[in-house]
Design an enzyme around this catalytic site. Structure first.
Site, PDB file in Angstrom:
ATOM      1  N   ASN A 104      10.411  37.623  55.887  1.00 27.33           N
ATOM      2  CA  ASN A 104      11.142  36.499  55.802  1.00 27.33           C
ATOM      3  C   ASN A 104      12.465  36.937  54.915  1.00 27.33           C
ATOM      4  O   ASN A 104      13.479  36.694  55.285  1.00 27.33           O
ATOM      5  CB  ASN A 104      10.648  35.035  55.664  1.00 27.33           C
ATOM      6  CG  ASN A 104       9.472  34.924  56.860  1.00 27.33           C
ATOM      7  OD1 ASN A 104       9.287  35.551  57.637  1.00 27.33           O
ATOM      8  ND2 ASN A 104       8.810  33.683  56.385  1.00 27.33           N
ATOM      9  N   HIS A 154      55.992  25.657  76.610  1.00 28.21           N
ATOM     10  CA  HIS A 154      55.622  25.238  77.994  1.00 28.21           C
ATOM     11  C   HIS A 154      55.908  26.287  78.761  1.00 28.21           C
ATOM     12  O   HIS A 154      55.911  26.198  80.092  1.00 28.21           O
ATOM     13  CB  HIS A 154      56.385  23.948  78.444  1.00 28.21           C
ATOM     14  CG  HIS A 154      56.328  22.963  77.447  1.00 28.21           C
ATOM     15  ND1 HIS A 154      55.086  22.117  77.596  1.00 28.21           N
ATOM     16  CD2 HIS A 154      57.171  22.407  76.550  1.00 28.21           C
ATOM     17  CE1 HIS A 154      55.360  20.854  76.418  1.00 28.21           C
ATOM     18  NE2 HIS A 154      56.437  21.283  75.865  1.00 28.21           N
ATOM     19  N   SER A 171      45.354  50.486  91.592  1.00 26.89           N
ATOM     20  CA  SER A 171      44.402  49.711  92.409  1.00 26.89           C
ATOM     21  C   SER A 171      43.874  50.884  93.646  1.00 26.89           C
ATOM     22  O   SER A 171      44.651  51.483  93.646  1.00 26.89           O
ATOM     23  CB  SER A 171      45.353  48.604  93.064  1.00 26.89           C
ATOM     24  OG  SER A 171      44.614  48.240  94.175  1.00 26.89           O
ATOM     25  N   LYS A 215      50.417  49.354  92.450  1.00 33.99           N
ATOM     26  CA  LYS A 215      49.907  48.612  91.157  1.00 33.99           C
ATOM     27  C   LYS A 215      49.594  49.386  90.070  1.00 33.99           C
ATOM     28  O   LYS A 215      49.184  50.410  90.099  1.00 33.99           O
ATOM     29  CB  LYS A 215      48.561  47.546  91.491  1.00 33.99           C
ATOM     30  CG  LYS A 215      48.932  46.822  92.762  1.00 33.99           C
ATOM     31  CD  LYS A 215      49.101  45.273  92.022  1.00 33.99           C
ATOM     32  CE  LYS A 215      47.980  44.780  91.923  1.00 33.99           C
ATOM     33  NZ  LYS A 215      48.284  43.160  91.573  1.00 33.99           N
ATOM     34  N   ASN A 261      47.792  47.941  86.812  1.00 37.07           N
ATOM     35  CA  ASN A 261      46.997  46.753  86.331  1.00 37.07           C
ATOM     36  C   ASN A 261      46.897  46.776  84.795  1.00 37.07           C
ATOM     37  O   ASN A 261      46.144  47.856  84.086  1.00 37.07           O
ATOM     38  CB  ASN A 261      45.823  46.467  86.956  1.00 37.07           C
ATOM     39  CG  ASN A 261      45.887  46.154  88.526  1.00 37.07           C
ATOM     40  OD1 ASN A 261      47.218  45.643  88.951  1.00 37.07           O
ATOM     41  ND2 ASN A 261      44.956  46.661  89.042  1.00 37.07           N
ATOM     42  N   GLU A 302      43.674  42.469  79.720  1.00 41.31           N
ATOM     43  CA  GLU A 302      42.821  41.418  80.500  1.00 41.31           C
ATOM     44  C   GLU A 302      41.430  41.538  79.994  1.00 41.31           C
ATOM     45  O   GLU A 302      40.693  40.345  79.806  1.00 41.31           O
ATOM     46  CB  GLU A 302      42.863  41.895  81.901  1.00 41.31           C
ATOM     47  CG  GLU A 302      44.359  41.370  82.519  1.00 41.31           C
ATOM     48  CD  GLU A 302      43.998  42.021  84.024  1.00 41.31           C
ATOM     49  OE1 GLU A 302      43.031  42.296  84.569  1.00 41.31           O
ATOM     50  OE2 GLU A 302      45.256  41.957  84.635  1.00 41.31           O
ATOM     51  N   LYS A 322      20.163  38.368  65.871  1.00 45.31           N
ATOM     52  CA  LYS A 322      20.658  39.728  65.900  1.00 45.31           C
ATOM     53  C   LYS A 322      21.541  40.430  67.110  1.00 45.31           C
ATOM     54  O   LYS A 322      22.524  40.840  66.859  1.00 45.31           O
ATOM     55  CB  LYS A 322      19.562  40.791  65.464  1.00 45.31           C
ATOM     56  CG  LYS A 322      19.084  40.637  64.113  1.00 45.31           C
ATOM     57  CD  LYS A 322      17.715  40.999  63.929  1.00 45.31           C
ATOM     58  CE  LYS A 322      16.868  40.429  62.681  1.00 45.31           C
ATOM     59  NZ  LYS A 322      16.620  38.963  62.947  1.00 45.31           N
TER      60      LYS A 322
HETATM   61  N1  ARG Z   1      11.837  40.364  63.276  1.00 43.00           N
HETATM   62  C1  ARG Z   1      11.970  39.245  62.497  1.00 43.00           C
HETATM   63  C2  ARG Z   1      13.316  38.712  62.483  1.00 43.00           C
HETATM   64  O1  ARG Z   1      14.118  39.116  62.722  1.00 43.00           O
HETATM   65  C3  ARG Z   1      11.516  39.480  60.933  1.00 43.00           C
HETATM   66  C4  ARG Z   1      10.803  38.558  60.213  1.00 43.00           C
HETATM   67  C5  ARG Z   1       9.396  38.066  60.901  1.00 43.00           C
HETATM   68  N2  ARG Z   1       8.860  37.277  60.179  1.00 43.00           N
HETATM   69  C6  ARG Z   1       7.788  36.526  60.634  1.00 43.00           C
HETATM   70  N3  ARG Z   1       7.231  35.652  59.706  1.00 43.00           N
HETATM   71  N4  ARG Z   1       7.618  36.659  61.856  1.00 43.00           N
HETATM   72  O2  ARG Z   1      13.299  37.603  62.005  1.00 43.00           O
END
Ligand code: ARG
Length: 472
Positions: A122, A168, A289, A295, A297, A302, A337
């Site tokens: 953690n 505008h 295109s 065209k 583009n 975009e 992540k």
């Molecule tokens: N892969 C987990 C995350 O991205 C790591 C931490 C995991 N901790 C746990 N108590 N399962 O958060």
């Protein structure tokens, strides 16, 4: 009655918790809960964090010097394997942390198993994400500066180039193209500040919080913070493992950058369209295109506009991820992540491509810009200001000019094309010198104050913006 026999453990689980379980994790659950397919991107941060942790534990006497030497040797080998692409990542080992720890133990034995003393995944993962993100913020800061430099260069080259300014999406008043470009530079300058400010809060060390409550081992968090270049330690162990506000702040700053770039991209789409033809984008930023041969583009702008949507989505994803989690750590956080990684990648690509586009890919059609500024009565405000300087109350001047505009419109000409005598019908204050304020140069030149569009002001604003850039 005899004590019941202890149950036989299930197959060894990666995190060493098999003793508590009587059956192995289902295959689908394994895939569902594993993160190593994406979080291996944190490997370098994970190794750096582990090494700092191990050195601290050796310094406080929790690990022996031999343990530390083994861990350092093992981690060096793992780094080399990852760099060479020979490291075997396994979903059976769930995440980047367990993959590296298991390999370390295979390489150096018990010292590898001792590394996890006084820490938890953690505080480990919170540390890794912060370390990784700090590096990315620094790289993005350089990219932001490069784009700002390109905008400043182009703005200086077009300090005198007149274009219509819009409100505008209607022609409002003449401005210079340089002034318009510096508006984006100003937005990105604030974005740079926001990133730097966010970095200060990213750069706090969670390690030492362990699972949530801290650890009973003698640890030296300040030492770990110093070694890893953190400005400070996270002060509350629960908060240290539970919150991802630093990531949300980053997402917010990133989303705002994308929104700024999306507005610029939208203007490039408009300006490069045949209707406007203010600019021509180099072929390498456009596509044809498959069916319409005429065209060209503007795909790149975009897509910049389109990709702002996904980064905004990532911000929302992290906010929602966080909002109902009870303290402290919950596995939900593993979902932070992919949005973060995708945001960094999208932003880095977008900044690089926009820098290239601004620096080398925009050909300006100054004549078309000028012609557009001559249409739409862009100097009407200048005529009203002129009448005010000659004594008319502004509201009366506004009314007089509005009538003159209607007259010119009926005749199908611009205000500047009306003779003095005709203009005087709308206000007796119109003098023989009136045409000086009706020209485009007169109009932009008169907005000669800090923040104004006069070419001299654009040049000094560009110089000031350049001075504010960080060293390349
Ligand atoms: N892969 C987990 C995350 O991205 C790591 C931490 C995991 N901790 C746990 N108590 N399962 O958060």
């Amino acid at each position: 009655m005899p004590d019941p026999k202890p149950p036989a453990p299930a197959a060894p689980a990666p995190g060493g918790w098999s003793g508590r379980f009587s059956e192995p994790v289902a295959e689908r659950v394994k895939r569902y809960t594993a993160s190593v397919t994406f979080d291996r991107r944190l490997a370098e941060a994970d190794i750096a964090g582990s090494l700092a942790h191990a050195r601290m534990l050796a310094a406080t006497g929790v690990l022996t010097a031999q343990d530390l030497a083994d861990i350092e040797r093992g981690m060096a080998a793992i780094r080399a394997e990852i760099a060479a692409g020979t490291f075997t990542w396994s979903v059976d080992l769930e995440d980047v942390h367990l993959n590296i720890e298991r390999r370390l133990t295979a390489l150096v034995g018990d010292a590898g198993k001792r590394l996890h003393t006084a820490r938890s995944r953690n505080d480990q993962v919170a540390t890794d994400v912060r370390l990784w993100l700090r590096g990315e913020i620094d790289a993005l800061a350089g990219q932001l500066a490069a784009l700002r430099r390109a905008l400043i260069d182009l703005a200086e080259a077009h300090a005198d180039t007149i274009m219509p300014g819009f409100t505008h999406l209607q022609v409002a008043q003449p401005v210079t193209f340089g002034h318009h470009l510096l508006a984006y530079e100003a937005m990105l300058a604030r974005d740079s500040e926001r990133m730097a400010d966010c970095r200060r809060r990213v750069n706090r060390l969670p390690l030492g919080a362990a699972a949530l409550a801290g650890t009973s081992f003698p640890i030296d968090r300040e030492r770990v913070a110093r070694e890893l270049g953190f400005d400070d330690i996270a002060t509350n162990s629960l908060d240290a493992v539970a919150d991802r506000d630093f990531a949300i702040e980053f997402e917010a700053a990133a989303a705002l950058i994308m929104v700024h770039l999306s507005r610029f991209a939208e203007e490039l789409v408009l300006w490069s369209s045949p209707r406007f033809s203010f600019v021509r984008l180099a072929d390498r930023f456009c596509t044809g295109s498959s069916i319409m041969p005429q065209k060209r583009n503007p795909d790149v702008p975009e897509l910049v506009r389109g990709k702002s949507g996904r980064v905004i989505g990532h911000l929302v994803a992290l906010l929602v991820l966080m909002k109902a989690q009870p303290l402290t750590y919950n596995k939900d956080n593993q979902e932070d992540k992919e949005p973060l990684f995708d945001t960094v990648d999208t932003l880095a690509d977008t900044l690089a491509i926009m820098t290239d586009l601004v620096a080398t890919g925009i050909a300006v059609d100054a004549a078309r810009m000028r012609a557009a500024a001559s249409e739409g009565f862009a100097t009407a405000t200048d005529l009203a200001d002129y009448l005010v300087r000659r004594g008319a109350p502004f509201r009366d001047a506004h009314e007089a000019v509005a009538r003159a505009v209607r007259h010119a419109e009926v005749k199908g000409v611009d205000l500047a094309a009306l003779p003095v005598a005709e203009l005087r019908q709308f206000s007796p204050l119109v003098g023989d010198d009136v045409h000086a304020v009706l020209t485009l140069e007169g109009s932009v030149g008169s907005r000669d104050h800090p923040g104004g569009t006069a070419p001299a002001r654009v040049r000094s604003a560009a110089a000031a913006a350049r001075r504010a850039l960080p060293e390349p």
